[in-house]
Design a protein around this motif. Structure first.
Motif, PDB file in Angstrom:
ATOM      1  N   ILE A  62       0.835  -1.076   0.013  1.00 11.52           N
ATOM      2  CA  ILE A  62       0.192   0.116  -0.021  1.00 11.52           C
ATOM      3  C   ILE A  62       0.874   1.150  -0.042  1.00 11.52           C
ATOM      4  N   TYR A  63       2.275   1.057   0.228  1.00 11.14           N
ATOM      5  CA  TYR A  63       3.047   2.363   0.173  1.00 11.14           C
ATOM      6  C   TYR A  63       3.743   2.577  -1.117  1.00 11.14           C
ATOM      7  N   TRP A  64       3.179   1.845  -2.074  1.00  9.13           N
ATOM      8  CA  TRP A  64       3.974   2.113  -3.333  1.00  9.13           C
ATOM      9  C   TRP A  64       3.395   3.651  -3.998  1.00  9.13           C
ATOM     10  N   ASP A  65       4.207   4.200  -4.535  1.00  6.40           N
ATOM     11  CA  ASP A  65       3.918   5.606  -5.029  1.00  6.40           C
ATOM     12  C   ASP A  65       2.353   5.510  -5.933  1.00  6.40           C
ATOM     13  N   LYS A  66       1.725   6.434  -5.884  1.00  7.93           N
ATOM     14  CA  LYS A  66       0.549   6.456  -6.431  1.00  7.93           C
ATOM     15  C   LYS A  66       0.486   6.640  -7.968  1.00  7.93           C
ATOM     16  N   GLU A  67       1.488   7.227  -8.453  1.00  9.38           N
ATOM     17  CA  GLU A  67       1.868   7.760  -9.819  1.00  9.38           C
ATOM     18  C   GLU A  67       2.728   6.707 -10.525  1.00  9.38           C
ATOM     19  N   ILE A  68       2.836   5.796  -9.807  1.00  5.09           N
ATOM     20  CA  ILE A  68       4.107   4.746 -10.279  1.00  5.09           C
ATOM     21  C   ILE A  68       3.618   4.192 -11.808  1.00  5.09           C
ATOM     22  N   LYS A  69       4.361   4.062 -12.635  1.00  5.63           N
ATOM     23  CA  LYS A  69       4.060   3.433 -13.913  1.00  5.63           C
ATOM     24  C   LYS A  69       3.214   2.121 -14.025  1.00  5.63           C
ATOM     25  N   ASN A  70       2.299   2.137 -14.871  1.00  3.05           N
ATOM     26  CA  ASN A  70       1.463   0.837 -14.827  1.00  3.05           C
ATOM     27  C   ASN A  70       2.428  -0.383 -15.274  1.00  3.05           C
ATOM     28  N   ASP A  71       3.434  -0.164 -16.188  1.00  4.41           N
ATOM     29  CA  ASP A  71       4.250  -1.316 -16.552  1.00  4.41           C
ATOM     30  C   ASP A  71       5.100  -1.976 -15.297  1.00  4.41           C
ATOM     31  N   VAL A  72       5.264  -1.068 -14.411  1.00  2.00           N
ATOM     32  CA  VAL A  72       5.898  -1.518 -13.164  1.00  2.00           C
ATOM     33  C   VAL A  72       4.758  -2.385 -12.332  1.00  2.00           C
ATOM     34  N   LEU A  73       3.855  -1.785 -12.277  1.00  2.31           N
ATOM     35  CA  LEU A  73       2.817  -2.492 -11.384  1.00  2.31           C
ATOM     36  C   LEU A  73       2.328  -3.764 -12.010  1.00  2.31           C
ATOM     37  N   LYS A  74       2.233  -3.739 -13.438  1.00  2.00           N
ATOM     38  CA  LYS A  74       2.049  -5.244 -14.138  1.00  2.00           C
ATOM     39  C   LYS A  74       2.967  -6.060 -13.912  1.00  2.00           C
ATOM     40  N   ALA A  75       4.252  -5.512 -13.954  1.00  5.35           N
ATOM     41  CA  ALA A  75       5.218  -6.561 -13.994  1.00  5.35           C
ATOM     42  C   ALA A  75       5.623  -7.188 -12.369  1.00  5.35           C
ATOM     43  N   ASN A  76       5.043  -6.637 -11.735  1.00  2.00           N
ATOM     44  CA  ASN A  76       5.182  -7.252 -10.214  1.00  2.00           C
ATOM     45  C   ASN A  76       4.016  -7.694  -9.669  1.00  2.00           C
ATOM     46  N   GLN A  77       2.706  -8.150 -10.554  1.00  2.00           N
ATOM     47  CA  GLN A  77       1.593  -8.542 -10.240  1.00  2.00           C
ATOM     48  C   GLN A  77       1.963  -9.891 -10.128  1.00  2.00           C
ATOM     49  N   LYS A  78       1.662 -10.745  -9.143  1.00  2.00           N
ATOM     50  CA  LYS A  78       1.739 -12.367  -8.970  1.00  2.00           C
ATOM     51  C   LYS A  78       0.481 -12.909  -9.326  1.00  2.00           C
ATOM     52  N   ILE A  79       0.825 -13.831 -10.220  1.00  2.00           N
ATOM     53  CA  ILE A  79      -0.403 -14.703 -10.536  1.00  2.00           C
ATOM     54  C   ILE A  79      -0.142 -15.860 -10.940  1.00  2.00           C
ATOM     55  N   ASP A  80      -0.680 -17.034 -10.302  1.00  2.00           N
ATOM     56  CA  ASP A  80      -0.481 -18.332 -10.542  1.00  2.00           C
ATOM     57  C   ASP A  80      -1.776 -19.164 -10.610  1.00  2.00           C
ATOM     58  N   ASN A  81      -1.780 -20.455 -11.370  1.00  2.00           N
ATOM     59  CA  ASN A  81      -2.906 -21.251 -11.536  1.00  2.00           C
ATOM     60  C   ASN A  81      -2.698 -22.409 -10.602  1.00  2.00           C
ATOM     61  N   SER A  82      -2.083 -22.542  -9.610  1.00  2.00           N
ATOM     62  CA  SER A  82      -2.025 -23.600  -8.904  1.00  2.00           C
ATOM     63  C   SER A  82      -3.383 -23.424  -8.034  1.00  2.00           C
ATOM     64  N   GLY A  83      -3.869 -24.825  -7.495  1.00  2.00           N
ATOM     65  CA  GLY A  83      -5.112 -24.738  -6.825  1.00  2.00           C
ATOM     66  C   GLY A  83      -5.244 -23.785  -5.633  1.00  2.00           C
TER      67      GLY A  83
END
Length: 713
Positions: free
Chosen positions: A441-462
């Motif tokens: 929650i402490y990330w800069d609000k104006e941080i670039k979308n590509d940085v946000l997307k690059a650090n979004q954790k997604i996995d399809n394990s159960g």
């Protein structure tokens, strides 16, 4: 203000000067046009379409449920007249809704604000990196066009399905299912993202915010063509019964006609409600549709996981190539130049050597991580991520190479990222892509979308699929159908058939009827909810893996806890944190879902004592919990931990985020369980007292009437 922000501000200023306008407060507008624009952005969305569908979408199935459809079809009226008339009625309701929005947006500012109609006030729109400004009037007209097009298609789908479905609940659920599947399919496949696909118009928020094109009118034309086609299909094809959604009018006897005597009335009515739910078949339909949605959604998640994993590995490989091919040769050349100067002390030379050492070490770890990952060994990859985290934190001397992540993400995020990698190594847990950093929650609000997307954790394990389900608030979608299925209480026995009168003739108290309904609703809803969550985990396990119960989930610790002597977590710049095992996170989330679902069903059944219409109950419940959550989290923040509505935001409760945002250390899972249970008990006691007072009042009225009659004779 600099860069692109300054350029945008200058272009907006040029527009204002060209149209002789002054700056207006866009955050809190008081002029009619700007206020109308804000009202549109608030009310033109999927929620409004769902409400229109809920209130008016069953215009045909209601006739079938009350058996008035047969009377209507026996009249000397062509079938196409009936269907087209019903569809036009839906369009008329849409017209009233649109006019109401227009009236609200204009009349309220005229009464309380300024009477200035600045139709030419500029609105920012963008497509990719390109941007422009359009007039507010154009912005509003585009919003009406896209939203109206989405409603045209939605009502056409409802009309088509009404030709075969005979139950309003099944109709609404099936329509939502078709629209959701079409929406996400369009969102996932670029091939379908064109003006001829009617589901593309449901991205109206994005379409409105894009730069206008000369082909935008094709969205409306496409919606009209699809709507006419679907209505035409419903006219051409005759009504049919579908085995999945409709059931025969002949019902077998309960338990082959066997009956039992001397059984408590609450148990009797509970068994009766369970058998009735089974015979109606709506529960089966809900579970089947949600099961299909879960399986379909899982494969979308699996595809996204694969894409993100490939992108991350490619990015890691490209980083190594960039350092090896561009950075290191330049650094080596600079070092050679400085060494020729033969200076005994050269700070610049030392920095260059440190840069070379860091780059060499980074390439070594990078190549080892990629090679090991391709062979199925992910441990060097975690070690590489930890190396990058420590470099961003300044623990590793990078020489002249400046890593800006510490400034953009904040010290808290860097510390959490380092601690996460150490946890993964210590517990021998497979990492989840993508990115090296933990989103906080402490990330800069104006941080670039590509940085946000690059650090979004997604996995399809159960397990992580279920975590994704909770983290994105998808449990709210699961709760709503159970509210519509079992939340009507006594109101469901009213209506034209008014079966409540028949139930009152039985040797069962009205209080026990409601109790049995509530008990059955709670049991069936919780069992179905648990089964669907288990199905999601099972599908993920079958097609990928079960997951790691000890995978770390970030938990925010309040300042008051950090100051404790016994605190064992991590202390950072903005506060403290520790990690919650994924298994515990999921267990606590499921527990809160069950308790929230129980409270919703108990409260809705309680309201059925006073409210006669089931749709009124549904809207009342949604309004109560929505307003309650807003008041609890934005007005009465000091007492938010005592409100059951606060715990609707399950992921932010379980990971401690609300504790930090509201500065209220009392918001904990244990506290939430106690508050929800106490609230449920209070509603139950209030319901019993209401029945007692109602019965007592009815007796007094009967006694008074009997006395009046005796006095007359």
């Amino acid at each position: 203000m600099e860069g692109s922000k300054l350029e945008k501000a200058m272009k907006k200023n040029d527009w204002l000067l060209a149209h002789n306008l002054s700056y207006a407060d866009e955050a809190f507008p008081v002029t009619p046009v700007l206020y109308l624009k804000d009202v549109i952005m608030l009310l033109f969305g999927g929620g409004s379409i769902f409400l229109l569908l809920l209130f008016f979408g069953n215009i045909i199935t209601t006739e079938k449920e009350h058996n008035t459809w047969r009377i209507l079809t026996t009249q000397p009226i062509p079938k196409w007249n009936i269907i087209v008339g019903k569809y036009i009625s839906l369009l008329f309701m849409l017209f009233i809704f649109l006019v109401m929005i227009l009236s609200i947006g204009i009349i309220i500012p005229l009464i309380f604000g300024e009477r200035v109609f600045d139709f030419q006030y500029p609105q920012y729109v963008s497509t990719g990196k390109a941007y422009s400004y359009i007039s507010t009037s154009s912005y509003v007209l585009r919003a009406y066009m896209f939203f109206g097009s989405a409603c045209l298609f939605t009502f056409a789908v409802v009309t088509l399905l009404s030709n075969w479905l005979k139950n309003s609940f099944t109709l609404i659920l099936s329509t939502c299912f078709i629209l959701v599947v079409g929406y996400f399919t369009t969102d996932d496949l670029v091939f379908f993202q064109n003006t001829y696909n009617p589901y593309q118009v449901f991205h109206f928020s994005e379409l409105i915010a894009n730069i206008p094109k000369s082909t935008d009118w094709l969205y409306l034309l496409s919606a009209l063509i699809w709507s006419i086609s679907l209505v035409g299909i419903s006219i051409i094809f005759s009504e049919k019964d579908t085995g999945l959604f409709n059931f025969s009018g002949y019902k077998k006897q309960f338990w082959n006609g066997q009956t039992k005597r001397n059984v408590r009335s609450i148990w009797t009515i509970s068994v009766f409600e369970f058998r009735k739910a089974r015979r109606r078949g709506l529960m089966k339909q809900v579970n089947m549709l949600f099961s299909f949605l879960i399986i379909l959604g899982y494969f979308f998640l699996a595809g996204e996981t694969e894409d993100i994993e490939k992108e991350y590995v490619k990015r890691v490989h490209d980083d190594a190539q960039q350092v090896e091919m561009l950075l290191l040769p330049t650094v080596k050349e600079s070092i050679a130049t400085l060494e020729k100067e033969q200076q005994t002390e050269n700070i610049q030379l030392d920095l260059m050597r440190n840069t070379l050492a860091y780059g060499t070490k980074m390439i070594e770890k990078n190549k080892d991580a990629i090679a090991s990952y391709e062979q199925g060994d992910w441990r060097p990859l975690v070690d590489y991520q930890l190396f990058q985290n420590r470099a961003a934190n300044g623990d590793i001397d990078t020489g002249q190479l400046i890593i800006e992540y510490k400034t953009e993400l904040g010290q808290f995020s860097i510390d959490a990222s380092i601690a996460e990698k150490e946890w993964l190594i210590e517990h021998d847990i497979r990492p989840i892509f993508s990115g090296e950093y933990v989103r906080t929650i402490y990330w800069d609000k104006e941080i670039k979308n590509d940085v946000l997307k690059a650090n979004q954790k997604i996995d399809n394990s159960g397990l992580f699929s279920l975590y994704y389900f909770f983290e994105n608030h998808l449990y709210l979608i699961l709760i709503l159908p159970f509210l519509f299925l079992f939340g009507s209480g006594l109101a469901g026995e009213r209506g034209k058939k008014y079966t409540l009168n028949f139930l009152k003739t039985q040797p069962i108290k009205e209080r026990d009827i409601l109790t049995g309904k509530t008990l059955t609703a709670a049991i069936l809803s919780m069992v179905s909810c648990a089964a669907l969550c288990l199905l999601l985990v099972l599908v993920g396990t079958l097609f990928n893996r079960f997951g790691d119960l000890n995978y770390p989930v970030l938990y925010y610790d309040h300042t008051s806890l950090i100051e404790s002597v016994s605190y064992t977590g991590y202390v950072s710049k903005n506060g403290g944190f520790h990690f919650l095992a994924l298994g515990n996170y999921l267990w606590e989330s499921m527990l809160l879902v069950f308790l929230i679902l129980l409270l919703i069903l108990v409260l809705s059944n309680f309201l059925s004592i006073f409210l006669k219409n089931k749709f009124t109950i549904y809207i009342a419940i949604i309004a109560i919990f929505t307003v309650g959550y807003v008041v609890s989290t934005q007005i009465l923040e000091e007492y938010s931990y005592l409100s059951p509505f606060t715990y609707l935001d399950i992921p932010k409760v379980v990971n401690g985020e609300l504790t930090m945002v509201l500065n209220q250390p009392g918001i904990q899972v244990k506290t939430g369980c106690i508050v929800l249970i106490v609230s449920t008990v209070i509603v139950i006691i209030t319901g019993y007292l209401s029945f007692y007072l109602k019965t007592r009042l009815q007796r007094q009225v009967k006694v008074a009437r009997s006395k009046d009659l005796s006095n007359k004779f």
